[in-house]
Write a protein that holds these residues in place. Structure first.
Motif, PDB file in Angstrom:
ATOM      1  N   UNK A   1       7.014 -11.671 -19.651  1.00 46.60           N
ATOM      2  CA  UNK A   1       7.877 -12.227 -20.686  1.00 46.60           C
ATOM      3  C   UNK A   1       8.842 -11.164 -21.183  1.00 46.60           C
ATOM      4  N   UNK A   2      10.037 -11.592 -21.570  1.00 47.57           N
ATOM      5  CA  UNK A   2      11.044 -10.646 -22.049  1.00 47.57           C
ATOM      6  C   UNK A   2      12.195 -11.419 -22.673  1.00 47.57           C
ATOM      7  N   UNK A   3      13.113 -10.687 -23.248  1.00 49.00           N
ATOM      8  CA  UNK A   3      14.327 -11.268 -23.809  1.00 49.00           C
ATOM      9  C   UNK A   3      15.544 -10.556 -23.258  1.00 49.00           C
ATOM     10  N   UNK A   4      16.680 -10.811 -23.866  1.00 52.34           N
ATOM     11  CA  UNK A   4      17.931 -10.208 -23.416  1.00 52.34           C
ATOM     12  C   UNK A   4      18.360  -9.076 -24.340  1.00 52.34           C
TER      13      UNK A   4
ATOM     14  N   UNK B   1      12.184 -15.521 -22.635  1.00 51.00           N
ATOM     15  CA  UNK B   1      11.577 -16.363 -21.619  1.00 51.00           C
ATOM     16  C   UNK B   1      10.241 -15.843 -21.149  1.00 51.00           C
ATOM     17  N   UNK B   2       9.562 -16.700 -20.416  1.00 48.86           N
ATOM     18  CA  UNK B   2       8.217 -16.413 -19.927  1.00 48.86           C
ATOM     19  C   UNK B   2       8.115 -16.947 -18.512  1.00 48.86           C
ATOM     20  N   UNK B   3       7.759 -16.081 -17.579  1.00 49.58           N
ATOM     21  CA  UNK B   3       7.645 -16.484 -16.186  1.00 49.58           C
ATOM     22  C   UNK B   3       6.223 -16.348 -15.676  1.00 49.58           C
ATOM     23  N   UNK B   4       5.901 -17.166 -14.695  1.00 46.74           N
ATOM     24  CA  UNK B   4       4.580 -17.117 -14.048  1.00 46.74           C
ATOM     25  C   UNK B   4       4.787 -17.094 -12.542  1.00 46.74           C
ATOM     26  N   UNK B   5       4.088 -16.175 -11.881  1.00 43.00           N
ATOM     27  CA  UNK B   5       4.130 -16.083 -10.437  1.00 43.00           C
ATOM     28  C   UNK B   5       2.731 -16.133  -9.862  1.00 43.00           C
TER      29      UNK B   5
ATOM     30  N   UNK C   1      16.006 -14.563 -17.243  1.00 44.32           N
ATOM     31  CA  UNK C   1      15.110 -14.824 -16.112  1.00 44.32           C
ATOM     32  C   UNK C   1      14.820 -13.531 -15.357  1.00 44.32           C
ATOM     33  N   UNK C   2      15.876 -12.762 -15.099  1.00 44.36           N
ATOM     34  CA  UNK C   2      15.733 -11.543 -14.298  1.00 44.36           C
ATOM     35  C   UNK C   2      14.721 -10.574 -14.895  1.00 44.36           C
ATOM     36  N   UNK C   3      14.754 -10.429 -16.201  1.00 39.77           N
ATOM     37  CA  UNK C   3      13.879  -9.446 -16.831  1.00 39.77           C
ATOM     38  C   UNK C   3      12.407  -9.774 -16.614  1.00 39.77           C
ATOM     39  N   UNK C   4      12.080 -11.052 -16.569  1.00 42.13           N
ATOM     40  CA  UNK C   4      10.685 -11.441 -16.334  1.00 42.13           C
ATOM     41  C   UNK C   4      10.332 -11.479 -14.855  1.00 42.13           C
TER      42      UNK C   4
END
Length: 357
Positions: free
Chosen positions: A59-62, A153-157, A83-86
């Motif tokens: 998770x991260x922000x701009x 945002x928060x991403x899951x892989x 998106x890129x940061x996460x």
């Protein structure tokens, strides 16, 4: 008597924003998505065929780069940064991003501005082959200044457990390969905003604001392809470790990929092309001795690679960039920027962990 709208929250504008979001989210649909945007929760099916799937999240922000977007009234690229940061962080484990959720907050909602922000998020998801599965838009009058937005945002892989890149395979003599950045990316902007106050100043055929707003490069597609190409038996890989160069620059991030804390990085200055925006920031007053502590300096991702495979890995990245599916990574370059060395004991300071020659 007073209603919600009179208190500063326009629910009708929120409905309009969500309707605009849905069109962007549709572009990101990939196999595994089980429901559409607008449900109470997003659902994604774990891909079949994996023996020991491990979920990997980030998770991260701009950050304050957003302030430049507001000043220039250009909102459709910072979502890519979000998106890129996460996903680049998730990628450092060798995992493939599956889905992403965003969070937008503001004082007074403008459906078109919010939709532009989400367009960028969707663009970033498309570039990283993951789905925009859901999100939240929070209108908080009196808390945020009018015209100001925050986005995170928060991403899951997912990764096969035996193939996770842990850094444990990194050893003395490994070659450090750097993948080029698109510029400042999304870190160091509290300093940038002290140095640059007129974003409409011309700079190398553009405005300096346009150069600063260049979105963070997403490394997912090229790195996953190269990881697949250099995968060995029992989950081994020629790529032993990866570091996303974000806040803290080289000094803070490269050591994070080492499981053995007696390993250090020896970086060869002049081995890659540094974008001219960094020299411009120095000219405007940035401390030259602290640039590598603050910025990516033209390298957005660093890999520790088996020495006998380094040339082949670089060739694979060059082939990807030249291919028809390169997209935004057509301008990406891969460089040998240094090597892994071993110290007598664990580094106690950043200056001991990352050396320049």
């Amino acid at each position: 008597m007073i209603d919600y709208r009179q208190s500063g929250v326009d629910v009708e504008e929120g409905y309009r924003a969500v309707n605009k979001y849905k069109d962007h989210a549709k572009r990101t649909q990939i196999p595994g998505v089980l429901n559409g945007l607008g449900s109470f929760a997003g659902m994604f099916q774990v891909p079949a065929g994996m023996k020991e799937p491990v979920m990997v999240s980030g998770t991260d922000g701009v950050g304050t780069k957003l302030d430049i977007a507001f000043a220039m009234k250009k909102y459709d690229t910072v979502g890519i940064d979000c998106v890129a940061m996460s996903v680049n962080d998730i990628l450092c484990t060798g995992a493939k991003p599956l889905y992403f959720l965003d969070y937008i907050a503001c004082g007074s909602l403008d459906a078109q501005v919010a939709a532009d922000l989400v367009k960028g998020v969707a663009d970033g998801c498309v570039d990283s082959d993951c789905a925009l599965l859901g999100g939240e838009t929070a209108e908080m009058p009196g808390f945020y200044d009018k015209g100001k937005y925050d986005i995170a945002g928060f991403g899951v892989g997912i990764a096969e457990k035996s193939e996770i890149i842990t850094g444990e395979a990194i050893k003395e003599g490994d070659v450090l390969i750097g993948l080029s950045s698109t510029g400042v990316h999304s870190n160091g902007f509290s300093l940038v905003r002290k140095l640059v106050t007129d974003y409409n100043e011309p700079f190398e055929g553009k405005t300096i604001g346009e150069v600063l707003l260049a979105p963070t490069r997403i490394y997912v597609r090229p790195v996953l392809e190269v990881l697949k190409k250099f995968k060995g038996e029992n989950g081994t890989n020629a790529i032993h470790g990866m570091a996303h160069i974000t806040g803290g620059g080289f000094y803070e991030n490269i050591p994070r990929m080492y499981a053995d804390k007696t390993l250090i990085s020896v970086i060869k200055k002049g081995s890659w092309q540094i974008p001219s925006i960094f020299a411009e920031l120095e000219r405007r007053g940035a401390d030259p001795s602290r640039m590598f502590n603050t910025f990516n300096m033209g390298i957005g991702l660093v890999m520790a690679v088996a020495a006998d495979k380094a040339d082949d890995v670089i060739a694979a990245f060059e082939a990807f960039a030249a291919g028809k599916d390169a997209g935004l990574n057509a301008t990406m370059k891969a460089y040998k920027i240094g090597k892994v060395a071993k110290a007598a004991k664990a580094a106690e300071t950043q200056a001991e962990a990352v050396l320049f020659e």
